[in-house]
Design an enzyme around this catalytic site. Structure first.
Site, PDB file in Angstrom:
ATOM      1  N   LYS A 195       0.861  -1.186   0.000  1.00  0.00           N
ATOM      2  CA  LYS A 195       0.000   0.000   0.000  1.00  0.00           C
ATOM      3  C   LYS A 195       0.895   1.233   0.000  1.00  0.00           C
ATOM      4  CE  LYS A 195      -3.566   2.447   2.556  1.00  0.00           C
ATOM      5  NZ  LYS A 195      -4.470   2.457   3.701  1.00  0.00           N
ATOM      6  N   LYS A 248      -2.133  -1.547  -3.838  1.00  0.00           N
ATOM      7  CA  LYS A 248      -3.009  -0.371  -3.771  1.00  0.00           C
ATOM      8  C   LYS A 248      -2.196   0.906  -3.841  1.00  0.00           C
ATOM      9  CE  LYS A 248      -6.000   1.972  -0.602  1.00  0.00           C
ATOM     10  NZ  LYS A 248      -6.410   2.132   0.752  1.00  0.00           N
TER      11      LYS A 248
HETATM   12  C1  PBG Z   1      -7.407   3.342   5.602  1.00  0.00           C
HETATM   13  C2  PBG Z   1      -7.645   3.239   4.142  1.00  0.00           C
HETATM   14  C3  PBG Z   1      -7.459   4.206   3.137  1.00  0.00           C
HETATM   15  C4  PBG Z   1      -7.958   3.651   1.975  1.00  0.00           C
HETATM   16  C5  PBG Z   1      -8.393   2.368   2.275  1.00  0.00           C
HETATM   17  N1  PBG Z   1      -8.170   2.115   3.610  1.00  0.00           N
HETATM   18  C6  PBG Z   1      -6.980   5.597   3.206  1.00  0.00           C
HETATM   19  C7  PBG Z   1      -5.617   5.929   3.581  1.00  0.00           C
HETATM   20  O1  PBG Z   1      -4.744   5.087   3.763  1.00  0.00           O
HETATM   21  O2  PBG Z   1      -5.400   7.125   3.751  1.00  0.00           O
HETATM   22  C8  PBG Z   1      -8.014   4.331   0.642  1.00  0.00           C
HETATM   23  C9  PBG Z   1      -9.126   3.922  -0.243  1.00  0.00           C
HETATM   24  C10 PBG Z   1      -9.385   4.809  -1.385  1.00  0.00           C
HETATM   25  O3  PBG Z   1      -8.726   5.841  -1.630  1.00  0.00           O
HETATM   26  O4  PBG Z   1     -10.320   4.478  -2.108  1.00  0.00           O
HETATM   27  N2  PBG Z   1      -6.087   3.333   5.991  1.00  0.00           N
END
Ligand code: PBG
Length: 322
Positions: A195, A248
């Site tokens: 991520k 992601k």
């Molecule tokens: C929580 C999380 C996030 C997303 C999914 N889980 C946001 C982040 O890390 O700031 C992003 C999902 C999206 O942008 O559609 N940590």
């Protein structure tokens, strides 16, 4: 074999034949729809930056899930927006926290749905970071404890899979241990393994009210410049017991998805995140693109790159279009 003996256009002329040799297809079975649950009743508050998406109270989440299942979208990822936040995200570990309420209500009403809960603290902390702050940064090992408690509480509520998105080191192992110790050995973990610290999450942070109040997430989320490191993250998560690994965002990281597919023998998910979704919606609203074709092409590219599963806010629309 080369031209003129070989003519690749030969396979493109007849549409039936072209279909037969299609390498990548999108099925509704591959898609997961993210939903945002908030407190209250009869709430359906539009998320301005993500057209067609809403913060919904539990009653409306149940209705929405029914409609999705009827349309053929059988997997949903739940995010919670709590009425109150705290310093460490402990609000999310209570058995009547907002996501737990939604899980119980949906499971009571709908039998053929697969419910996934995102595990993280950012929606639940006053400062918006994904864990417990010590000396201005998220403390890894303290955070593992809140994540494990959150996972257990989701499990008790009846969730079908948990998806840790916090990017703490060792969280998959810690969550697996907690689940196994409490009789949930068969509850799968889909880990947000690679991520990235991405600007593409912008609209989500409005949706989930989870923007960090100071600093950013780059001490825990990955540097977008790295893909060797992504392979290390994935390897560690697999070792710790992840059942599905995730990359992601998706579109700027198709190379990472492909590398993961080539290097590991495990189901791969990709998250077509909020910014990727909202850019398409904005351009479509302006009439600059053909939304239906663009969405199909985007989702196909993510699958072609090697993803088995796609988390996407386009899932609901795709169910209409497919
Ligand atoms: C929580 C999380 C996030 C997303 C999914 N889980 C946001 C982040 O890390 O700031 C992003 C999902 C999206 O942008 O559609 N940590």
């Amino acid at each position: 074999m080369s031209f003129p003996k070989t003519r690749l256009r030969r396979l493109r002329k007849n549409p039936i034949l072209q279909k037969m040799v299609t390498e990548t297809t999108i099925s509704l079975d591959d898609l997961i729809m993210p939903l945002f649950v908030c407190s209250g009743s009869k709430v359906k508050k539009p998320i301005g930056s993500m057209p067609g998406n809403y913060q919904m109270s539990v009653d409306n989440i149940v209705d929405e899930c029914k409609q999705l299942v009827d349309k053929g979208i059988k997997a949903v990822l739940l995010f919670g927006i709590p009425a109150h936040k705290d310093e460490t995200g402990m609000v999310a570990t209570s058995d009547d926290a907002i996501v737990q309420q939604a899980i119980k209500a949906v499971k009571k009403e709908i039998s053929d749905i697969f419910l996934i809960a995102d595990i993280c603290n950012c929606e639940y902390t006053t400062h918006g970071h994904c864990g417990t702050i010590v000396n201005g940064d998220v403390d890894n090992d303290l955070t593992l404890e809140t994540l494990a408690l959150q996972a257990l509480s989701f499990a008790r509520a009846g969730v079908d899979m948990v998806a840790p998105s916090d990017m703490m080191d060792g969280r998959v192992g810690r969550i697996r241990l907690a689940l196994d110790d409490h009789g949930f050995s068969y509850l799968p973990i889909m880990s947000y393994s690679a991520k990235y610290a991405s600007a593409f999450y912008g609209p989500f942070r409005e949706a989930a009210e989870s923007a960090p109040k100071f600093g950013n997430r780059s001490s825990y989320q990955m540097n977008p410049a790295n893909s060797d490191e992504a392979m290390r993250e994935i390897a560690l998560d697999i070792e710790e017991g992840a059942d599905i690994i995730m990359v992601k965002p998706a579109l700027s990281y198709l190379d990472v998805i492909r590398r993961a597919k080539d290097e590991f023998n495990i189901p791969i998910a990709a998250y077509n995140v909020s910014g990727e979704f909202s850019m398409v919606k904005a351009a479509a609203e302006k009439g600059w693109i053909d939304e239906k074709r663009i969405v199909r092409e985007i989702l196909t590219s993510i699958k072609r790159a090697g993803s088995d599963i796609i988390l996407t806010y386009h899932a609901r629309d795709m169910a209409e279009w497919l």
